[in-house]
Design a protein around this motif. Structure first.
Motif, short mmCIF file in Angstrom:
data_model
loop_
_atom_site.label_atom_id
_atom_site.label_comp_id
_atom_site.label_asym_id
_atom_site.label_seq_id
_atom_site.Cartn_x
_atom_site.Cartn_y
_atom_site.Cartn_z
N ILE A 34 -48.88 20.79 -9.50
CA ILE A 34 -49.70 21.83 -8.87
C ILE A 34 -50.95 21.12 -8.38
CG2 ILE A 34 -50.93 23.99 -9.21
CD1 ILE A 34 -49.11 24.48 -11.64
N ILE A 35 -51.17 21.19 -7.08
CA ILE A 35 -52.31 20.46 -6.54
C ILE A 35 -53.17 21.41 -5.72
CG2 ILE A 35 -51.00 19.69 -4.50
CD1 ILE A 35 -52.67 17.05 -4.81
N GLY A 36 -54.46 21.16 -5.74
CA GLY A 36 -55.38 22.00 -5.00
C GLY A 36 -56.79 21.53 -5.26
N LYS A 42 -55.89 26.13 -10.51
CA LYS A 42 -54.86 25.32 -11.18
C LYS A 42 -54.91 25.48 -12.69
CE LYS A 42 -56.37 21.29 -9.75
NZ LYS A 42 -57.51 21.47 -8.84
N THR A 43 -56.13 25.27 -13.24
CA THR A 43 -56.25 25.28 -14.70
C THR A 43 -55.99 26.67 -15.26
OG1 THR A 43 -57.76 23.42 -14.66
CG2 THR A 43 -57.85 24.82 -16.59
N THR A 44 -56.49 27.69 -14.58
CA THR A 44 -56.23 29.06 -15.05
C THR A 44 -54.73 29.34 -15.06
OG1 THR A 44 -58.33 29.71 -14.08
CG2 THR A 44 -56.85 31.47 -14.72
N THR A 45 -54.04 28.92 -13.99
CA THR A 45 -52.60 29.11 -13.93
C THR A 45 -51.93 28.43 -15.13
OG1 THR A 45 -52.71 29.13 -11.53
CG2 THR A 45 -50.55 28.75 -12.51
N LEU A 46 -52.33 27.19 -15.36
CA LEU A 46 -51.74 26.43 -16.45
C LEU A 46 -52.04 27.10 -17.79
CD1 LEU A 46 -50.16 24.02 -15.68
CD2 LEU A 46 -51.95 22.54 -16.55
N THR A 182 -42.04 17.64 -16.64
CA THR A 182 -43.49 17.50 -16.69
C THR A 182 -44.12 18.41 -15.65
OG1 THR A 182 -43.25 15.20 -17.35
CG2 THR A 182 -45.42 15.89 -16.57
N ILE A 183 -45.11 19.18 -16.08
CA ILE A 183 -45.87 19.99 -15.14
C ILE A 183 -47.28 19.42 -15.12
CG2 ILE A 183 -46.79 22.29 -14.66
CD1 ILE A 183 -44.17 23.26 -16.15
N LEU A 184 -47.69 19.03 -13.91
CA LEU A 184 -48.89 18.22 -13.77
C LEU A 184 -49.84 18.92 -12.82
CD1 LEU A 184 -49.79 15.06 -14.10
CD2 LEU A 184 -48.73 14.81 -11.87
N VAL A 199 -44.00 19.52 -5.09
CA VAL A 199 -45.44 19.77 -5.10
C VAL A 199 -45.69 21.21 -4.72
CG1 VAL A 199 -47.65 19.15 -4.07
CG2 VAL A 199 -45.90 17.42 -4.38
N CYS A 200 -46.58 21.86 -5.50
CA CYS A 200 -46.97 23.22 -5.18
C CYS A 200 -48.45 23.16 -4.81
CB CYS A 200 -46.73 24.08 -6.41
SG CYS A 200 -47.35 25.74 -6.27
N ILE A 201 -48.76 23.42 -3.55
CA ILE A 201 -50.16 23.35 -3.14
C ILE A 201 -50.78 24.73 -3.28
CG2 ILE A 201 -51.74 22.83 -1.24
CD1 ILE A 201 -49.79 20.84 -0.18
N VAL A 202 -51.89 24.79 -4.05
CA VAL A 202 -52.57 26.08 -4.21
C VAL A 202 -53.98 25.98 -3.64
CG1 VAL A 202 -51.29 26.83 -6.25
CG2 VAL A 202 -53.36 25.51 -6.54
#
Lengths: 309, 387
Positions: A34-36, A42-46, A182-184, A199-202
């Motif tokens: 997850i990139i953005g 990102k962190t909230t989603t995680l 792995t979820i990064l 890659v998931c771009i947010v």
């Protein structure tokens, strides 16, 4: 096989909508990134996926398991390296690992984990004395101690020097060889391109696009940026600029002193024409380059915004 | 290396709750032993503080009060001779040069503060006054007050004798305590210091929680199946053990170095200790629930600890304080903790004593209320502060 499915996640903190609508699913054995930019959610989603924050809306499924009914089973299945790399500073890496091992029914011996994260040498130093990279590797080690199926790494390389970052890449690639999922998250595009299967771009709490790095780049326009600089100075560059005005495949040019930037749909053809022209005029070209497209261009193409690390 | 390929069960370690407790407790033990701050504030500081107070306030307590006076006998007569022999017999008065001197000489000594007072005996049997010469600068001093008091009583007795009567009423001193034994200052200070150290351990010690929360360690532990109840319990057991070490160390120094007397009722001690230690830990827990940073926590803990240190009868009995302050003392938990420790360690009071339970009640209320408030604040923040 899907090991994690996330549907329509939403989360607000007061007025701030941290996550607006995020959905994706993760397959077994892949590195899913997850990139953005900072503050994209990102962190909230995680943290919602890790069960730390409950979403306002949406669903999270680990196969048949969900947080409401199977919290303990999920905690045993996942290994988490949070962004804060929290651990006991006055204990040694080995003691930290052994303590965390006691939380699980089945844990890997600390010795094995120390080897995987390359900390065997430092196993008896207090964590307080470790470098940033060593700390981060221990944080990953703590995530691995329970031998989890799914590993979450939240910005594992942020703030590290290039060498320390490469060490962590090696660990992630090693985990992939071992068949782990792995979820990064990261905000380094280069990292996402190197490590990820998908890659998931947010941005601003929404998924902008999701695919493998190469297909994301392929989806972009085939226009490339060419850069030329002339030894003969500004005059030559101006002349070349004028010459290209008639070229069909060139969409745009920009000139700065003796350097000329050209955006062309068929770069090879444009270059061939250009070199014919310079030979004719006997101008000397100092440098030529064609810029590779990267995920950054994907981000710019989708959001219209500059990418900032 | 393909270590992680193995199915988890093969290389795994089977655990149970006791194992988890043991590992957590060992971790807490190591963390405490390796934390220099804990050593300083928990062990070194109370010991130094107690030693300083004991040296200052009880060092001279063995010596009897004595004061040096000059005697002037302007014209010796039977009455003055009688008085002179009686004053010489009083152990509190030391007569300078051993015999009467001239008035001028005596006044010079008083002026130079070589003696605390000069006593001028009556000039004849008929003369009715005894003069006392005191240096103006020392008029309010303890020695001058004592000399005038003693002399006053002495003159009264002389009057009675002169009138041929024997005193009908005599003041007899007796100190009364509810327990078996009397309390001297060393015992008072020792028990007060023990109470203070344990109270401070609780009020300051919970800073760990703020630190753990700030570093995200609490969050990290919540991501594992770790039983947070067991984690809390292991932390509590560690703190109680540390407090027991404090009790033993301070008692040993008090008894061996300063000659304190301890008559311990173990059962009362255990009850008072447990309730006291737990309620001060609850107080610290409460502080930690609303402090975002360690600095904020330390500020609150310092204010409370200072207030209690001086208002709870740790160093001096509450009765010596201004009357308007005493109601404050009577609601502070440390007052009752110090009293409870005195009852159980010096007076050997049995657990069945009513006054003791009133004090224990106050401590329980403090502990329960602060614990509940703390839990409430933690729960409320758990939702908002996760980011």
């Amino acid at each position: 096989m899907t090991v994690l499915e996330v549907r329509n996640l939403q989360k607000s903190f007061g007025q701030i909508k941290a996550v607006q609508d995020i959905s994706f699913s993760v397959n077994a054995g892949e590195v899913f990134t997850i990139i953005g930019p900072n503050g994209a959610g990102k962190t909230t989603t995680l943290e919602m996926i890790e069960g730390l924050v409950s979403p306002d809306n949406g669903e999270i499924h680990f196969g048949d398991l969900d947080w409401n009914k199977h919290a303990v089973s999920i905690k045993k299945k996942i290994g988490v390296q949070p962004q804060s790399s929290a651990m006991f500073d006055l204990l040694t890496p080995e003691e930290n690992l052994n303590l965390f091992a006691s939380f699980y029914d089945h844990a890997r011996p600390a010795k094995e984990i120390l080897e995987i994260v390359n900390l065997t040498e430092h196993r008896n130093n207090h964590v307080k004395k470790l470098s940033g990279g060593q700390r981060q590797r221990l944080a990953i080690g703590l995530a691995l101690i329970s031998d989890p199926e799914i590993i979450f790494l939240d910005e594992p390389t942020t703030g590290l020097d290039p060498q320390a970052r490469r060490n962590i890449w090696d660990i992630i690639l090693h985990l992939k060889e071992l068949g782990k999922t792995t979820i990064l998250t990261t905000h380094y595009m280069e990292e996402a391109e190197k490590l990820s299967d998908r890659v998931c771009i947010v941005d601003q709490g929404n998924v902008i696009t999701l695919d493998s790095p190469s297909s994301l780049i392929e989806k972009l326009t085939d226009e490339r940026e060419i850069r030329l600089s002339f030894l003969d100075g500004e005059e030559a560059a101006k002349d070349a600029d004028n010459f290209l005005k008639d070229a069909e495949s060139v969409s745009k040019t920009e000139r700065e002193g003796a350097t000329l930037k050209i955006w062309a749909a068929r770069p090879e053809e444009t270059l061939l024409d250009l070199f014919k022209f310079t030979k004719e005029k006997s101008y000397q070209v100092e440098q030529v380059s064609i810029r590779e497209l990267s995920l950054e261009d994907v981000f710019i193409a989708f959001t219209g915004k500059e990418w900032r690390d | 290396m393909c270590l992680l390929h193995l199915p988890a069960k093969n290389g795994g370690i089977k655990i149970n709750t006791f194992h988890q407790f043991k590992m957590m407790f060992l971790a807490q033990l190591k963390l405490t032993l390796r934390e220099k701050q804990a050593w300083f504030w928990g062990i070194f500081f109370p010991v130094i503080l107690m030693v300083i107070f004991m040296v200052i306030f009880s060092g001279s307590s063995d010596e009897e009060f004595k004061t040096e006076v000059a005697i002037v006998d302007p014209s010796p007569n039977p009455a003055s001779e009688l008085m002179l022999s009686q004053i010489s017999g009083l152990p509190v008065f030391e007569i300078k040069s051993g015999k009467p001197v001239t008035r001028d000489k005596a006044e010079e000594w008083v002026k130079d503060q070589e003696v605390d007072a000069a006593i001028i005996l009556p000039e004849s049997t008929e003369a009715s006054s005894v003069f006392l010469v005191i240096n103006k600068e020392n008029e309010q001093g303890a020695a001058a007050q004592a000399v005038s008091g003693i002399l006053d009583k002495f003159v009264q007795q002389a009057n009675l004798m002169a009138a041929g009567a024997s005193p009908k009423y005599a003041l007899q001193y007796e100190s009364i305590t509810s327990g078996t034994n009397e309390l001297d200052y060393t015992d008072f200070l020792l028990t007060g210091m023990i109470a203070l150290s344990i109270a401070q351990g609780g009020m300051f010690g919970m800073v760990d929680l703020v630190e753990m929360r700030r570093k995200g360690l609490i969050k990290r532990l919540r991501m594992t199946p770790a039983n947070m109840g067991i984690f809390g319990l292991s932390d509590m057991v560690m703190r109680l053990l540390f407090s027991i070490v404090q009790i033993i160390l301070l008692s040993l120094i008090g008894v061996l170095v300063f000659g304190a007397h301890l008559y311990i009722n173990p059962f009362t001690l255990i009850i008072v200790f447990l309730i006291g230690a737990l309620s001060f830990n609850a107080l610290g827990y409460f502080f930690s629930s609303f402090s975002k940073t360690t600095e904020a926590y330390m500020g609150v803990a310092n204010i409370c600890s200072f207030l209690m240190m001086f208002l709870s009868g740790v160093f001096f009995p509450i009765e010596t304080m201004p009357e308007w302050i005493q109601p404050i003392s009577s609601i502070l938990p440390l007052t009752y903790f110090a009293e409870g420790l005195r009852e159980s360690m010096v007076y050997e009071t049995s657990i069945a004593t009513g006054a003791l339970w009133a004090g224990i009640g106050v401590m329980v209320i403090w502990g329960a209320v602060t614990f509940l408030l703390g839990s409430l604040l933690y729960k409320r923040k758990a939702i908002a502060a996760d980011r």
